[in-house]
Motif scaffolding. Structure first.
Motif, PDB file in Angstrom:
ATOM      1  N   GLU A 134       0.825  -1.211   0.000  1.00 38.05           N
ATOM      2  CA  GLU A 134       0.000   0.000   0.000  1.00 38.05           C
ATOM      3  C   GLU A 134       0.858   1.260   0.000  1.00 38.05           C
ATOM      4  OE1 GLU A 134      -3.993  -1.190   2.442  1.00 38.05           O
ATOM      5  OE2 GLU A 134      -2.092  -1.425   3.496  1.00 38.05           O
ATOM      6  N   SER A 135       2.007   1.201   0.643  1.00 40.74           N
ATOM      7  CA  SER A 135       2.898   2.369   0.679  1.00 40.74           C
ATOM      8  C   SER A 135       3.758   2.481  -0.568  1.00 40.74           C
ATOM      9  CB  SER A 135       3.800   2.302   1.919  1.00 40.74           C
ATOM     10  OG  SER A 135       4.653   1.173   1.878  1.00 40.74           O
ATOM     11  N   GLY A 136       3.665   1.487  -1.454  1.00 43.33           N
ATOM     12  CA  GLY A 136       4.412   1.528  -2.707  1.00 43.33           C
ATOM     13  C   GLY A 136       5.816   0.967  -2.615  1.00 43.33           C
ATOM     14  N   GLU A 137       6.159   0.336  -1.493  1.00 43.06           N
ATOM     15  CA  GLU A 137       7.508  -0.193  -1.315  1.00 43.06           C
ATOM     16  C   GLU A 137       7.631  -1.647  -1.741  1.00 43.06           C
ATOM     17  OE1 GLU A 137       9.119   1.995   2.576  1.00 43.06           O
ATOM     18  OE2 GLU A 137       6.962   1.581   2.581  1.00 43.06           O
ATOM     19  N   SER A 138       6.519  -2.362  -1.833  1.00 43.95           N
ATOM     20  CA  SER A 138       6.510  -3.705  -2.399  1.00 43.95           C
ATOM     21  C   SER A 138       6.002  -3.621  -3.836  1.00 43.95           C
ATOM     22  CB  SER A 138       5.602  -4.626  -1.584  1.00 43.95           C
ATOM     23  OG  SER A 138       5.381  -5.850  -2.277  1.00 43.95           O
ATOM     24  N   SER A 139       6.662  -4.323  -4.719  1.00 44.28           N
ATOM     25  CA  SER A 139       6.265  -4.304  -6.135  1.00 44.28           C
ATOM     26  C   SER A 139       4.940  -5.015  -6.372  1.00 44.28           C
ATOM     27  CB  SER A 139       7.357  -4.949  -6.984  1.00 44.28           C
ATOM     28  OG  SER A 139       7.488  -6.341  -6.659  1.00 44.28           O
ATOM     29  N   GLY A 140       4.567  -5.930  -5.464  1.00 40.55           N
ATOM     30  CA  GLY A 140       3.311  -6.657  -5.624  1.00 40.55           C
ATOM     31  C   GLY A 140       3.331  -7.691  -6.727  1.00 40.55           C
ATOM     32  N   GLU A 141       4.510  -8.163  -7.100  1.00 44.81           N
ATOM     33  CA  GLU A 141       4.611  -9.145  -8.184  1.00 44.81           C
ATOM     34  C   GLU A 141       4.085 -10.519  -7.778  1.00 44.81           C
ATOM     35  OE1 GLU A 141       8.452  -8.769 -10.627  1.00 44.81           O
ATOM     36  OE2 GLU A 141       8.924  -7.693  -8.780  1.00 44.81           O
ATOM     37  N   VAL A 142       4.031 -10.794  -6.485  1.00 48.88           N
ATOM     38  CA  VAL A 142       3.536 -12.075  -5.996  1.00 48.88           C
ATOM     39  C   VAL A 142       2.253 -11.834  -5.209  1.00 48.88           C
ATOM     40  CG1 VAL A 142       4.023 -14.125  -4.612  1.00 48.88           C
ATOM     41  CG2 VAL A 142       5.888 -12.967  -5.839  1.00 48.88           C
ATOM     42  N   LEU A 147      -1.452 -17.415  -5.068  1.00 46.23           N
ATOM     43  CA  LEU A 147      -0.779 -18.610  -4.560  1.00 46.23           C
ATOM     44  C   LEU A 147      -1.781 -19.602  -3.994  1.00 46.23           C
ATOM     45  CD1 LEU A 147       2.360 -17.108  -2.773  1.00 46.23           C
ATOM     46  CD2 LEU A 147       2.269 -18.241  -5.002  1.00 46.23           C
ATOM     47  N   PHE A 148      -2.764 -19.109  -3.253  1.00 46.14           N
ATOM     48  CA  PHE A 148      -3.789 -20.000  -2.705  1.00 46.14           C
ATOM     49  C   PHE A 148      -4.648 -20.610  -3.812  1.00 46.14           C
ATOM     50  CE2 PHE A 148      -3.144 -18.228   1.611  1.00 46.14           C
ATOM     51  CZ  PHE A 148      -3.210 -19.408   2.335  1.00 46.14           C
ATOM     52  N   GLN A 149      -4.721 -19.926  -4.942  1.00 40.84           N
ATOM     53  CA  GLN A 149      -5.498 -20.447  -6.070  1.00 40.84           C
ATOM     54  C   GLN A 149      -4.648 -21.304  -7.001  1.00 40.84           C
ATOM     55  OE1 GLN A 149      -7.197 -16.844  -7.745  1.00 40.84           O
ATOM     56  NE2 GLN A 149      -8.974 -16.948  -6.388  1.00 40.84           N
ATOM     57  N   ARG A 150      -3.475 -21.686  -6.517  1.00 44.22           N
ATOM     58  CA  ARG A 150      -2.590 -22.623  -7.217  1.00 44.22           C
ATOM     59  C   ARG A 150      -2.006 -22.058  -8.509  1.00 44.22           C
ATOM     60  NH1 ARG A 150      -1.570 -26.502  -3.368  1.00 44.22           N
ATOM     61  NH2 ARG A 150      -3.505 -27.245  -2.411  1.00 44.22           N
ATOM     62  N   PRO A 420      10.297 -12.667  -1.259  1.00 46.71           N
ATOM     63  CA  PRO A 420      10.733 -11.423  -0.613  1.00 46.71           C
ATOM     64  C   PRO A 420       9.526 -10.594  -0.180  1.00 46.71           C
ATOM     65  CG  PRO A 420      11.814 -11.763  -2.738  1.00 46.71           C
ATOM     66  CD  PRO A 420      10.680 -12.720  -2.670  1.00 46.71           C
ATOM     67  N   ILE A 421       9.580 -10.014   0.997  1.00 49.53           N
ATOM     68  CA  ILE A 421       8.470  -9.175   1.458  1.00 49.53           C
ATOM     69  C   ILE A 421       8.295  -7.973   0.532  1.00 49.53           C
ATOM     70  CG2 ILE A 421       9.893  -7.751   2.987  1.00 49.53           C
ATOM     71  CD1 ILE A 421       6.290  -9.049   3.691  1.00 49.53           C
ATOM     72  N   GLY A 422       9.367  -7.614  -0.183  1.00 46.50           N
ATOM     73  CA  GLY A 422       9.307  -6.497  -1.122  1.00 46.50           C
ATOM     74  C   GLY A 422       8.650  -6.838  -2.452  1.00 46.50           C
ATOM     75  N   CYS A 423       8.095  -8.051  -2.580  1.00 53.51           N
ATOM     76  CA  CYS A 423       7.385  -8.449  -3.806  1.00 53.51           C
ATOM     77  C   CYS A 423       5.951  -8.895  -3.511  1.00 53.51           C
ATOM     78  CB  CYS A 423       8.110  -9.593  -4.498  1.00 53.51           C
ATOM     79  SG  CYS A 423       9.708  -9.148  -5.223  1.00 53.51           S
ATOM     80  N   LEU A 424       5.548  -8.916  -2.251  1.00 47.74           N
ATOM     81  CA  LEU A 424       4.268  -9.533  -1.879  1.00 47.74           C
ATOM     82  C   LEU A 424       3.127  -8.521  -1.865  1.00 47.74           C
ATOM     83  CD1 LEU A 424       3.219 -12.337  -1.001  1.00 47.74           C
ATOM     84  CD2 LEU A 424       3.621 -11.655   1.371  1.00 47.74           C
ATOM     85  N   LYS A 425       1.919  -9.023  -2.180  1.00 49.43           N
ATOM     86  CA  LYS A 425       0.696  -8.221  -2.058  1.00 49.43           C
ATOM     87  C   LYS A 425      -0.447  -9.162  -1.715  1.00 49.43           C
ATOM     88  CE  LYS A 425      -1.016  -8.404  -6.844  1.00 49.43           C
ATOM     89  NZ  LYS A 425      -1.489  -7.590  -7.990  1.00 49.43           N
TER      90      LYS A 425
END
Length: 426
Positions: A134-142, A147-150, A420-425
């Motif tokens: 939300e702060s824009g520091e994670s790219s959100g690529e993952v 992941l839960f939806q396989r 990486p926590i920097g890629c998670l959303k």
């Protein structure tokens, strides 16, 4: 509000407005409750507006229903200053039999007793500080949901450096801090929140006068033991070494800090994969945001140049905060697993539909193998349990994840995800 950063809770608020007559947004001070509520409201009353405050309070005291006149959803900010508005809203919902009529926000530093609970009429929505996505520091690529939806996870590289991660931990997810332009001013927000919590809010919440220095000592001890299984005896002993605080007083301070949404312990997950006495069932100590711990300990980002152990615990707290936010749209809840044989999972993320993920939080790459080993061993124990207990089998984990502060994200050959926590959303 053109600079509004979209929050994950926005979609949850939409659902609440669709389902109930009114929604009460709760959470720690400074997490953005009012700003988020204004995005959805079409009219609002701000009881803290000094130009109109006396008039608002007079109307609220004598004929609160008059304040309900306006476009819906209608927001009442700092509603606790005019507690009669609660009853008026409740009656309005009954009379109109509609949803999405009102939003209430207010300071978590004051509990208000109302004659009616608002059950099935006024629903509560909990809000957290901002996640790294939300702060824009994670790219959100993952995406956690993907992941839960396989869905397959591609190899990813986080651009979040260790220094930037340390700054994020120390600054916290407070929207005010993100608006400040200098690093010094960004860090000052958490420091002020810690001070105000101990010197004002802990007494204002219920009108009981509490010692601000004792409150500081409670939070300092909690911060020293963040994301550990330190028992009450340890924390109370730490505090009582320099005070004459009694046990009942200690529990009173803890309760007040919980009501302020500052302390938020992590419960234990106790599956029957070992003997009942082997599993630790006490809560893991934690705060709503790791920046409060940094402020309570009186340290700066430079401190961690020589103390990676403390940084590891604070990193775990950051990950738990973000996972609670990311999984909120899926009704997620976080626990942990630990037994007396040393086997652990730093986190267990449960979804409402029964799916769950085993989690380890490892700041650097050297600990990834160890974290993955723990998760695989828990899965193995569950399989062994199911062979013997065929009538009451335990479901296997849907995901096994090691969340790191390092650069690279991938799926290992043993099925464990390294993210990486920097890629998670969410």
């Amino acid at each position: 509000m053109n600079n509004y950063k979209k929050r994950i809770v926005d979609d949850l608020l939409d659902l609440k407005l669709e389902s109930f007559g009114a929604t009460l947004i709760v959470g720690p001070k400074g997490c953005g409750k009012t700003t988020t509520a204004k995005q959805k409201s079409k009219s609002f009353i701000e009881f803290q507006d000094e130009d109109k405050r006396e008039n608002y309070l007079s109307v609220a005291e004598n004929m609160p229903s008059k304040l309900l006149i306006g476009e819906n959803p209608r927001l009442f900010d700092e509603w606790q200053d005019a507690p009669k508005i609660w009853g008026a809203i409740r009656k309005s919902i009954d009379d109109r039999n509609e949803t999405g009529l009102y939003i209430l926000t207010g300071s978590s530093s004051q509990n208000v007793k109302t004659p009616h609970t608002g059950t099935t009429r006024i629903s509560t929505l909990k809000m957290y500080p901002m996640s790294l996505y939300e702060s824009g520091e994670s790219s959100g690529e993952v995406s956690l949901l993907d992941l839960f939806q396989r869905k397959e996870m591609e190899f990813v590289v986080s651009k979040l450096t260790i220094d930037e991660l340390i700054h994020s931990i120390c600054r916290g997810g407070w929207p005010r801090a993100l608006l400040n332009k200098t690093i010094r001013s960004q860090l000052e927000v958490a420091n002020d929140l810690f001070y105000q919590t101990c010197h004002r809010d802990i007494s204002a919440i219920d009108g009981v006068r509490r010692n601000p220095l004792w409150a500081e000592k409670v939070l300092k001890s909690y911060s020293r033991n963040i994301c550990t299984l330190a028992d009450t005896k340890t924390i109370f002993g730490d505090i009582n070494s320099t005070t004459d605080m009694t046990k009942p007083t200690y529990y009173d301070y803890i309760s007040a800090l919980e009501n302020l949404y500052i302390i938020e312990d992590i419960p234990a997950w106790c599956p029957s994969i070992r003997s009942k006495g082997a599993i630790r069932a006490s809560s893991k100590r934690n705060l709503i945001d790791p920046s409060i711990a940094v402020a309570a300990l009186g340290i700066s980002p430079e401190y961690f140049n020589n103390d990676f152990k403390t940084l590891g615990f604070l990193f775990e707290s950051l990950c738990i905060r973000d996972l609670k936010i990311y999984s909120s749209i899926m009704d997620g809840r976080i626990s942990y697993y630990h037994d007396r044989y040393g086997l652990e999972a730093d986190g267990v993320l449960h979804l409402k539909d029964g799916r769950y993920a085993l989690l380890e939080f490892k700041l650097g790459t050297k600990e990834i193998d160890e974290g993955a080993k723990h998760l695989l061993e828990i899965e193995r124990l569950i399989k062994e349990h199911n062979k013997e207990e065929k009538q009451c089998p335990l479901s296997l984990p849907d995901l096994k994840i090691v969340i790191t502060g390092s650069q690279y994200g991938y799926k290992r050959e043993d099925g464990v995800f390294v993210i990486p926590i920097g890629c998670l959303k969410n």
